[in-house]
Motif scaffolding. Structure first.
Motif, short mmCIF file in Angstrom:
data_model
loop_
_atom_site.label_atom_id
_atom_site.label_comp_id
_atom_site.label_asym_id
_atom_site.label_seq_id
_atom_site.Cartn_x
_atom_site.Cartn_y
_atom_site.Cartn_z
N VAL A 36 0.86 -1.17 0.00
CA VAL A 36 0.00 0.00 0.00
C VAL A 36 0.90 1.22 0.00
O VAL A 36 1.77 1.36 0.87
N TYR A 38 1.03 5.21 0.35
CA TYR A 38 0.29 6.35 0.90
C TYR A 38 0.91 7.62 0.35
O TYR A 38 2.12 7.84 0.46
N GLU A 70 -1.84 -1.01 -4.01
CA GLU A 70 -2.94 -0.10 -3.69
C GLU A 70 -2.37 1.28 -3.41
O GLU A 70 -1.29 1.40 -2.82
N GLN A 72 -3.30 4.99 -1.58
CA GLN A 72 -4.17 5.74 -0.69
C GLN A 72 -3.78 7.21 -0.79
O GLN A 72 -2.63 7.56 -0.57
N TYR A 74 -4.19 11.16 0.38
CA TYR A 74 -4.53 12.02 1.50
C TYR A 74 -4.17 13.44 1.09
O TYR A 74 -3.04 13.71 0.68
N TRP A 82 -1.81 12.02 8.99
CA TRP A 82 -1.66 11.33 7.72
C TRP A 82 -1.61 9.82 7.97
O TRP A 82 -0.78 9.34 8.75
N PRO A 83 -2.48 9.05 7.32
CA PRO A 83 -2.50 7.59 7.55
C PRO A 83 -1.17 6.90 7.22
O PRO A 83 -0.87 5.85 7.79
#
Length: 98
Positions: A36, A38, A70, A72, A74, A82-83
């Motif tokens: 993932v 980000y 993936e 993500q 933000y 922030w994730p």
């Protein structure tokens, strides 16, 4: 850890030339089955969307497939909200947290 280090290097290679001023940070959460990414953005634009898609495409090619990818998104500074902050930091723009 070896696979994670390899993925981080591949993310750097995949993002080469695709990091615009609106991209403040990139981090990665890596497992054996998926990655993932980000992205912390100053603002979301069509250009940034295309850059993120290109990074994912290039990373998939560099990893040879077989790993689920993936992204993500933000919009905001890469601060504690922030994730991706708790993940492996790949890129952080200078003065991006202000």
């Amino acid at each position: 850890m070896e696979f994670e280090n390899s993925v981080v290097l591949q993310v750097l290679q995949a993002s080469h030339g695709l990091i615009s001023p609106d991209m403040l940070a990139i981090s990665a959460k890596v497992s054996s089955e998926n990655v993932v990414l980000y992205f912390a953005l100053r603002r979301k634009t069509d250009e940034v969307d295309e850059d993120v898609e290109d990074i994912i495409f290039e990373l998939d090619a560099l990893l040879g497939g077989g790993v689920m990818l993936e992204a993500q998104i933000y919009v905001g500074t890469p601060d504690e909200n922030w994730p991706g902050r708790s993940c492996r930091l790949v890129y952080l723009a200078k003065n991006s947290t202000t």
